[in-house]
Design a protein around this motif. Structure first.
Motif, short mmCIF file in Angstrom:
data_model
loop_
_atom_site.label_atom_id
_atom_site.label_comp_id
_atom_site.label_asym_id
_atom_site.label_seq_id
_atom_site.Cartn_x
_atom_site.Cartn_y
_atom_site.Cartn_z
N GLU A 163 -4.01 1.34 -12.02
CA GLU A 163 -2.71 1.60 -11.39
C GLU A 163 -2.55 0.74 -10.15
O GLU A 163 -1.48 0.18 -9.90
CB GLU A 163 -2.61 3.09 -11.04
CG GLU A 163 -1.27 3.48 -10.44
CD GLU A 163 -1.17 4.96 -10.17
OE1 GLU A 163 -2.11 5.70 -10.51
OE2 GLU A 163 -0.15 5.39 -9.59
N ARG A 164 -3.62 0.61 -9.38
CA ARG A 164 -3.54 -0.22 -8.17
C ARG A 164 -3.27 -1.67 -8.55
O ARG A 164 -2.46 -2.35 -7.92
CB ARG A 164 -4.84 -0.10 -7.38
CG ARG A 164 -4.90 -1.00 -6.17
CD ARG A 164 -5.92 -0.55 -5.19
NE ARG A 164 -5.59 0.75 -4.63
CZ ARG A 164 -4.76 0.93 -3.60
NH1 ARG A 164 -4.16 -0.10 -3.06
NH2 ARG A 164 -4.52 2.14 -3.15
N THR A 165 -3.94 -2.13 -9.59
CA THR A 165 -3.72 -3.51 -10.04
C THR A 165 -2.26 -3.72 -10.43
O THR A 165 -1.63 -4.74 -10.10
CB THR A 165 -4.62 -3.82 -11.25
OG1 THR A 165 -5.97 -3.50 -10.88
CG2 THR A 165 -4.52 -5.29 -11.63
N LEU A 166 -1.73 -2.72 -11.11
CA LEU A 166 -0.33 -2.81 -11.55
C LEU A 166 0.60 -2.88 -10.34
O LEU A 166 1.55 -3.67 -10.31
CB LEU A 166 -0.01 -1.58 -12.40
CG LEU A 166 1.23 -1.61 -13.27
CD1 LEU A 166 1.22 -2.81 -14.18
CD2 LEU A 166 1.28 -0.35 -14.12
N LEU A 167 0.30 -2.08 -9.33
CA LEU A 167 1.15 -2.08 -8.13
C LEU A 167 1.01 -3.39 -7.36
O LEU A 167 1.98 -3.89 -6.79
CB LEU A 167 0.79 -0.90 -7.23
CG LEU A 167 1.24 0.46 -7.73
CD1 LEU A 167 0.61 1.57 -6.90
CD2 LEU A 167 2.75 0.55 -7.65
N GLU A 168 -0.20 -3.92 -7.34
CA GLU A 168 -0.40 -5.17 -6.59
C GLU A 168 0.30 -6.34 -7.25
O GLU A 168 0.48 -7.39 -6.63
CB GLU A 168 -1.90 -5.45 -6.44
CG GLU A 168 -2.55 -4.56 -5.39
CD GLU A 168 -4.06 -4.69 -5.35
OE1 GLU A 168 -4.65 -4.16 -4.40
OE2 GLU A 168 -4.63 -5.31 -6.27
N GLY A 169 0.71 -6.16 -8.50
CA GLY A 169 1.50 -7.21 -9.15
C GLY A 169 2.85 -7.41 -8.48
O GLY A 169 3.48 -8.44 -8.65
N GLY A 170 3.26 -6.42 -7.70
CA GLY A 170 4.48 -6.57 -6.91
C GLY A 170 5.75 -6.44 -7.71
O GLY A 170 6.83 -6.62 -7.17
N ARG A 171 5.65 -6.11 -8.97
CA ARG A 171 6.87 -6.02 -9.76
C ARG A 171 7.60 -4.69 -9.55
O ARG A 171 8.78 -4.59 -9.77
CB ARG A 171 6.54 -6.20 -11.24
CG ARG A 171 7.75 -6.17 -12.13
CD ARG A 171 7.42 -6.47 -13.55
NE ARG A 171 7.20 -7.88 -13.76
CZ ARG A 171 6.98 -8.42 -14.96
NH1 ARG A 171 6.94 -7.66 -16.02
NH2 ARG A 171 6.79 -9.71 -15.09
N VAL A 172 6.84 -3.69 -9.14
CA VAL A 172 7.44 -2.36 -9.03
C VAL A 172 7.12 -1.75 -7.67
O VAL A 172 6.02 -1.91 -7.15
CB VAL A 172 6.96 -1.46 -10.19
CG1 VAL A 172 5.45 -1.33 -10.19
CG2 VAL A 172 7.60 -0.09 -10.12
N VAL A 173 8.13 -1.11 -7.10
CA VAL A 173 7.95 -0.36 -5.85
C VAL A 173 8.28 1.10 -6.16
O VAL A 173 9.45 1.47 -6.29
CB VAL A 173 8.88 -0.89 -4.75
CG1 VAL A 173 8.70 -0.06 -3.47
CG2 VAL A 173 8.64 -2.35 -4.50
N PRO A 174 7.26 1.97 -6.31
CA PRO A 174 7.55 3.37 -6.61
C PRO A 174 8.27 4.02 -5.44
O PRO A 174 7.97 3.72 -4.27
CB PRO A 174 6.17 3.99 -6.80
CG PRO A 174 5.24 2.85 -7.00
CD PRO A 174 5.82 1.70 -6.25
N LEU A 175 9.23 4.86 -5.74
CA LEU A 175 9.98 5.54 -4.68
C LEU A 175 9.78 7.06 -4.75
O LEU A 175 9.34 7.65 -3.78
CB LEU A 175 11.48 5.23 -4.81
CG LEU A 175 11.87 3.77 -4.67
CD1 LEU A 175 13.34 3.59 -4.96
CD2 LEU A 175 11.55 3.26 -3.28
N PHE A 176 10.09 7.61 -5.91
CA PHE A 176 10.01 9.07 -6.04
C PHE A 176 9.61 9.44 -7.46
O PHE A 176 9.86 8.69 -8.39
CB PHE A 176 11.37 9.73 -5.74
CG PHE A 176 11.92 9.35 -4.40
CD1 PHE A 176 11.48 9.96 -3.25
CD2 PHE A 176 12.86 8.35 -4.30
CE1 PHE A 176 11.97 9.59 -2.02
CE2 PHE A 176 13.36 7.96 -3.08
CZ PHE A 176 12.92 8.58 -1.93
#
Lengths: 455, 394, 592
Positions: A404-417
């Motif tokens: 999940e961290r790797t996916l977030l570090e891809g920068g394509r998605v910014v989770p909000l809620f």
């Protein structure tokens, strides 16, 4: 001699309870539940569920196992199961005496095997006597969760129409407009309390609210702002778990400078949006998987970091400090959130244009449903929704967290809620075995009954 | 980037090659081992927080276990340690989690251990007008239960939709002694009755009636609509047919004297009034309770505001007969049971409500001054069996 | 240029000048009057507009006052207290209130300026509007409002709702946009533009009308800049098109904010189109009327000049006819004025001249007949006398011997025949004069004609002791003539010259190019002629010689006249005479 105080209490209780005459603890059979929804469903086919269809699917179709409110598998069409220590080979014993809606008897035949193979590509399903054997391509301890989510059992008629074993039969379907379900009298889990369910589709949130208010609907979708209104008017609210990820999803390669993405992500004051626009519904998200599902969502930061955002924006050339954020034009809440994000971004020195519809933008405000109660499966599903095909599945929680961290570090998605699916319920609706809305939003209306309608 | 803290995020795999911990203590030990490896010999500043639904007492136990495990592992704890360890108690659907974030220099390591969620600790007993005692909790629905005091041990009989489970009391708690498969007609709101006498027991389920013995273990079931016993205050009031596939009794009632009466279908019944002039209180399907006289003619006004379940008890105070009544309302809401006294033209509560965290799914009389109640916890979906006792005076 | 044309031009000029002068004076006077009225109208409308603008401000203030006085505002004021007030239930209040009260902008803010709910920018909740505390509760003022995608101008009024020590700011207003401008009632031909002073320099995109952004807004830059720099009203005219119809007069007002900062410029434009079209209509009417008047005047002048000049023209034509020999011409006389009397005198003159000529012709004819009779008698008498003598001789010789008689008879008949031949010749010459043929004109080289004619007289010159002298012009153009007739005429002249020099002399024949003619001159050195002789020289049967019919020079003149040429004589007594024949040159086509 009764104490005077209890006499008084008795009178008061009688008075109070007389006003709610008709309420009763034990459920009653009968009545038609009127449901309204914004989405439209053209056909009810387990192979093509769609977001809206996946809600209706449990009415008509059963899986081998049911997943209860706590995410535990319960026997459904399978009464028992075994697996090897490796969780590769599974064997399910089918419930005897179950009939499809067309009257045919459920047996472990090639039709069932084909249905499961279609739902679980890559798995080998074989049928023998009253049992089904599933061989997984890898150790799959979460198979039951997947079967409870996707493994609908159905047989197809000569015309190719799928028939299920579920608590309701699909009596009529006017494409995209209306669907009527009637109780399956022979349901293996007991006849549903309701006689029928009428689902009106394509109803706007406003129309739904009005219909609920004037008593023309029993179950309607609620926007977060309406939840408070419903509570104020003494309406019951049913909710799923916060199972929908609201996130900013950047389109591939846009904006070119990833510092824009990071500056934008750090500028967002999620708490203000959560408190005001979402009326505290759902949860603030820093991670992709909700905290209730993974348990580690808190590891991902969600608080704004305005100094850092300003620092990042200042390092950009003036022409590069802009981005556009698309939102669903038919959703006022999405617009309000997009505009608030734009305002937050302005504080960081970025110009973010909130644009309605499918206009060509750098990013979009997306609603991504969490589709599985198994974090190991939910993450690759989310990755696929984000455009990452074949995102590797991990089974151990630590690996899922790392993935999940790797996916977030891809920068394509910014989770909000993480948002729940909320429903407003008319006062006459009761549920015997809550919840009527599954954690992932599926409708479990077999245990719903109507107070005031007679059997 | 210059000036920015480079954070290396590492996730430790604690469970490689072996199964997850089964208890918080074991999880804490696993975590301590991993933390020790991460901080090496540096002193560590420790903080522990709770983001889970563990109650304060439960979290205190976990916290103590973590501290003990860290000390046992040799981790040096200091307020201003070179390493910073933040442990978070968390949870997901199936497990409790212990997540440790270890910061050491520019390296941040996240460690995770888990143990399965277990039934919550027993709720404390409350003694007021009505007294309740938690007897048993389980995930499967409980239709009825009976506790038998006897030799060689106390036994607990639990009627589930698909079996009768028997437990024996030991110092460690109730332990399984066996189970007997039963089969009920499909139904959404399954109900059942259980009666135990000595070595023998009887179970009534929709569409099925069973009779068995513990020793030797045997069970025989008869399919069909059997007559269920109607009990109140520890005595048999009559029999009635329970409609298979539904959740209510048919309207035909047979009294112990052999008389047959027909009333509208009802969920449950209790005897009120006096032994000389008994009143039958029956909760009907329209949500009201109807009072009949001994000849089953309606007597007095129907009573509104009750739930579907009633149970007759006979406390030696007041009119001598009380009706335990559940509360109307949604099955997601907290429920309550209170005692009422019902006369020909009166109905009044005589006890404060006994609150439950979830709906009462079954309420049957189990003696003159006791009843069995089953409560479903809406947050966990688990079923809890309570023994209710009614007492007079404070 | 004819007298008539000249007279017409004089008349026309006089009329045009008169019409032009009158038209210009009327045009200028009318135009000034119209402009004065137009300026008064614009001034009135601008005043109306100011009052309307002020009324709108008051209206906005009243609406905000109503919102502030409503229960909702009081509830919100009460809820705004406490250490951590929860504003989330109220986030949608402002949009609903704004819609209910017809406001574009509405913000509800807590005592510290934190926005609780915003209608114009719902996402701005929680942000602080620090200016609110300094705004004060006055009428509506102009305020710069930040919106998600733009910065707008708005008329804002602020009210404070107090609940004990708790305060709630209510700031509402209307957006100054095309929609707002549309609601301002203006008469036709007028419009309002708004320049939002949101940039340090003039930007055309910030200027809007009631239909949105204004095209070609840069034309107003100078006027707007004037207001921007001086913060005072200004006015100017903008020509959107090259003609006057596209002109528009703008009155520009500065729109100042709460702190007297210039936030916008309001431009009230009055189109000159109506005025210009009216003026154009007047101009065209004047021009058309003038033109029609001029045309009418010219026609009348033409008629009048024709009426005046026609008798003169008749007189001129009659005079030309008189000059051409028609003395019987008569001019009509229609009036008794000077021109009438002139015509009458002319007619009398021609009548008298005609009578005198008839008399003269008659006299001349009698004289000619007398001359003819005399000449005929003279010519006929000469042969008749020998005839008479011869006949008398024969009569007398009747008595002579036959030999002698025969001799005499033979001699006498010869003489008679000779004289009869002489008579016949005389009669033939008179006949020739009467029967002069028409010349056959062709290009003729006169040098050759001269040379040919002189060859005949070489022997005679020697006999008469005349020295011929020929001076032929080289490159002499060809003449348009009948060479035979010209040759005979030339021989006549040469014969005349020889006759004029009985004692001999020098005969000079020369050719030369005259003025538009080809000339032959024949000069002798004889005794010359008196002027009277010169005048009568070409009269038929007039001769100065003792012999001759007197038809020679008359025939010459007749030949030359038939050629369209001219013959003249120059002579003085004792100095010889020179005859000049001028003939028309041949056309170049004929020469080729």
């Amino acid at each position: 001699m009764l104490p005077t105080v209890w006499r008084l209490a008795a009178v008061l209780s009688l008075l109070a309870l007389t006003q709610t005459a008709g309420a009763a603890g034990r459920p009653r059979y009968g009545g038609t539940l009127r449901v309204e929804m914004r989405a439209t469903v053209a056909a009810l086919d387990p192979t093509e569920p769609g977001d809206a269809g996946s809600r209706l699917m449990p009415l008509v179709f059963d899986c081998l196992v049911q997943i209860d409110g706590q995410g535990r598998p319960r026997p459904a069409l399978a009464v028992s199961w075994t697996h090897d220590p490796d969780h590769r080979r599974w064997r399910f014993r089918l419930r005897p005496g179950v009939r499809f809606h067309d009257g045919s008897v459920l047996t472990a035949g090639p039709a069932i095997a084909a249905a499961l193979t279609a739902a679980l590509p890559g798995y080998t399903v074989t049928a023998a006597a009253d049992a089904l054997a599933i061989e997984c391509p890898r150790p799959t301890p979460g198979l039951l969760l997947e079967l409870g989510r996707l493994g609908y059992i159905y047989s197809r008629s000569a015309e190719g129409v799928p028939t299920g074993t579920g608590p309701f039969r699909l009596a009529a379907l006017e494409r995209g407009r209306r669907a009527v379900f009637t109780a399956n009298q022979e349901y293996w889990g007991g006849r549903p309390f309701l006689d029928s369910i009428e689902v009106s589709m394509g109803r706007s949130p406003r129309e739904q609210w009005i219909d609920l208010e004037v008593g023309k609907a029993d179950l309607v979708e609620l926007a977060p702002a309406d939840v408070r209104r419903a509570a104020d008017r003494d309406r019951a609210v049913w909710s799923s778990a916060p199972n929908i990820l609201l996130a900013i999803v950047f389109y591939d390669g846009r904006p070119a400078d990833t510092r824009v993405r990071e500056a934008l992500a750090r500028s967002i004051d999620r708490a203000a949006i959560h408190n005001v626009l979402l009326q505290r519904r759902g949860e603030i998200a820093g991670g992709l998987l909700p905290q209730w599902l993974s348990g580690w969502e808190f590891l991902f930061p969600s608080a704004p970091d305005l100094p850092r955002a300003r620092q990042l924006a200042a390092a950009l050339p003036p022409s590069g400090r802009t981005a556009s954020l698309a939102y669903d034009a038919g959703d006022p809440l999405a617009r309000a959130i997009a505009e608030r994000i734009s305002l937050n971004a302005r504080d960081a020195g970025l110009t973010v244009h909130a644009v309605p519809g499918n206009a060509r933008a750098d990013a979009r405000l997306a609603l991504l449903p969490v589709a599985s109660l198994d974090p190991a499966q939910a993450l690759p599903d989310l990755a696929a929704a984000l455009g990452y095909k074949n995102w590797p599945r991990q089974d151990r929680p630590e690996d899922v967290c790392g993935s999940e961290r790797t996916l977030l570090e891809g920068g394509r998605v910014v989770p909000l809620f993480h948002l729940p699916e909320d429903y407003g319920v008319s006062p006459r609706v009761r549920v015997w075995q809550p919840p009527a809305i599954g954690r992932l939003g599926g409708w479990r209306l077999a245990d719903v009954w109507l107070d005031g309608d007679r059997q | 980037m210059k000036g920015c803290l480079k954070v290396l995020f590492l996730l430790a795999c604690l469970h490689a090659g072996r199964a997850a911990a089964e208890t918080p203590e074991a999880a804490a030990r696993d975590l301590a081992r991993a933390v020790f490896a991460a901080v090496e010999a540096d002193p560590a500043a420790l903080s522990i927080r709770n983001l889970s639904s563990l109650p304060a007492a439960g979290f205190a136990e976990v916290r103590a276990a973590v501290m003990a495990a860290l000390r046992a592992q040799g981790v040096r704890l200091a307020e201003n340690g070179a390493a910073e360890v933040r442990v978070t108690a968390s949870e997901n659907l199936r497990n409790w989690l212990l997540v440790a974030e270890v910061r050491r220099g520019e390296t941040r390591t996240v460690l995770m251990t888990a143990w399965p969620r277990t039934p919550a600790a027993s709720a404390p007993l409350t003694a007021v007008w009505l007294e309740r005692r938690l007897v048993w909790e389980q995930d499967e629905p409980i239709l009825d239960f009976v506790i038998v005091e006897g030799e060689p041990e106390r036994r607990l009989f639990v009627l589930e939709p698909s079996r009768v489970a028997v437990y024996g009391r030991t110092a460690a708690g109730w332990e399984p002694r066996g189970s007997f498969a039963v089969a009920a007609a499909p139904g959404r709101d399954l109900r059942g009755r259980l009666a135990v006498q000595g070595n023998a027991f009887q179970a009534w389920l929709p569409g099925s009636a069973c009779r068995g013995t513990i020793d030797p273990p045997a069970l025989e079931c008869t399919a069909g609509e059997a007559l269920w016993p109607l009990a109140s205050g520890g005595s048999l009031a009559g029999h009635a047919t329970f409609r298979a596939g539904h959740n209510a009794f048919e309207g035909t009632v047979f009294t112990p004297s052999g008389a047959k009466a027909t009333v509208p279908p009802f969920y449950s019944m209790a005897l009120a009034g006096s032994p000389e002039a008994p009143l039958w209180v029956m909760t009907s399907l329209d949500g009201r309770a109807v009072v009949y006289n001994a000849s089953f003619s309606p007597a007095g006004q129907p009573i509104s505001g009750w739930g579907g379940d009633v149970a007759g008890v006979e406390a030696s105070c007041g009119a001598g007969r009380q009706v335990l009544v559940s509360r109307p309302g949604d099955a997601q809401e907290p429920d309550a049971v209170e005692a009422w006294e019902v006369g020909l033209n009166s109905a009044a509560p005589v006890s404060p409500p006994l609150e439950f965290s979830g709906p009462v799914t079954a309420l049957w009389p189990s003696g003159a001054t006791s009843a069995s109640a089953v409560v479903r916890d809406p947050s966990t979906g688990r079923y809890a069996a309570y023994r209710l006792a009614i007492g007079c005076g404070s | 240029m004819t007298f008539r044309t000249r007279l017409l031009l004089i008349f026309t000029f006089a009329v045009v000048v008169a019409v032009g002068l009158v038209g210009s004076v009327v045009w200028l006077t009318t135009r000034r009057a119209f402009e004065r009225v137009e300026n008064q109208r614009v001034g009135t409308v601008v005043d109306q507009f100011r009052r309307e603008f002020a009324r709108r401000r008051e209206e906005i203030a009243r609406r905000v006052e109503r919102i502030a006085g409503a229960e909702t505002a009081l509830d919100l004021a009460i809820a705004s207290g406490g250490p951590e007030p929860d504003y989330s239930p109220y986030v949608n209040e402002a949009p609903a209130l704004a819609a209910a009260h017809g406001l574009d902008f509405l913000e509800l803010a807590a005592a510290d300026g934190s926005i609780i709910s915003s209608a114009q920018w719902p996402a701005r909740f929680g942000y602080k509007a620090a200016w609110l505390s300094a705004a004060g509760e006055h009428g509506a003022f102009l305020q710069r409002e930040e919106l998600p995608e733009e910065t707008a101008l708005a008329l804002i009024a602020v009210r404070v709702v107090s609940a004990g020590d708790r305060k709630l700011y209510v700031a509402g207003g209307e957006k100054l946009d095309p929609g707002f401008l549309k609601t301002l009632a203006l008469p036709g031909g007028m419009r309002v533009l708004l320049y939002r002073n949101l940039a340090p320099r003039f930007s055309a995109s910030l200027l809007t009308g009631d239909a949105g952004p204004l095209a070609d807004a840069a034309r107003l830059e100078a006027l707007i800049e004037q207001v921007r720099t001086k913060h005072r009203e200004a006015s100017g005219t903008v020509r959107w098109t090259p003609d006057a119809v596209g002109a528009e007069v703008f009155h520009a007002f500065p729109l100042l904010g709460r702190e007297k900062n210039l936030l916008g410029v309001l431009l009230v434009g009055s189109s000159r189109r109506e005025l210009a079209e009216l003026q154009r209509l007047l101009l065209w009417t004047a021009l058309l009327t003038g033109a029609a008047g001029i045309l009418l005047a010219v026609a009348l002048a033409g008629w009048a000049t024709a009426r005046v000049t026609r008798p003169v023209e008749d007189l001129a034509r009659a005079a030309r006819e008189v000059a051409a020999g028609n003395w019987h011409v008569h001019v009509p006389v229609h009036s008794r004025d000077e021109v009438g009397r002139l015509g009458y005198a002319f007619n009398r003159m021609t009548r008298q001249l005609s009578q005198q000529r008839d008399h003269l012709v008659q006299t001349e004819r009698v004289a000619a007949w007398r001359e003819l009779a005399r000449r005929l008698a003279h010519e006929l008498k000469n042969p008749l006398f020998p005839i008479q003598i011869t006949i008398e001789n024969v009569q007398r010789a009747r008595n002579l011997p036959p030999d002698q008689f025969d001799e005499v008879f033979r001699e006498s008949t010869e003489t008679l025949l000779a004289e009869l031949a002489n008579l016949k010749r005389i009669i033939a010459r008179f006949s020739d004069f009467a029967k002069m043929p028409r010349p056959e004109l062709q290009p003729v080289n006169l040098n050759e004609v001269v040379s040919g004619a002189l060859k005949v007289f070489q022997a005679q010159f020697a006999t008469a002791g005349v020295e011929p002298k020929v001076e032929l012009a080289p490159n002499l153009p060809l003449a348009h003539a009948d060479p035979e007739q010209i040759g005979r005429a030339l021989q006549n002249l040469v014969l005349n010259a020889v006759d004029a020099m009985p004692q001999g002399g020098v005969l000079t024949v020369r050719t030369l190019t005259g003025e538009g003619s080809v000339r032959i001159e024949v000069s002798d050195t004889g005794e010359g002629l008196t002027p009277e002789e010169c005048d009568r020289l070409f009269t038929p049967y007039y001769t100065t010689k003792t012999h001759g019919t007197g038809l020679g020079l008359a025939i010459v003149q007749s030949v030359i006249s038939d050629h369209g040429g001219r013959i003249s004589v120059e002579s003085a007594p004792g100095k010889g005479a020179t005859f000049r024949i001028d003939l028309n040159p041949a056309s170049p086509a004929e020469s080729a």
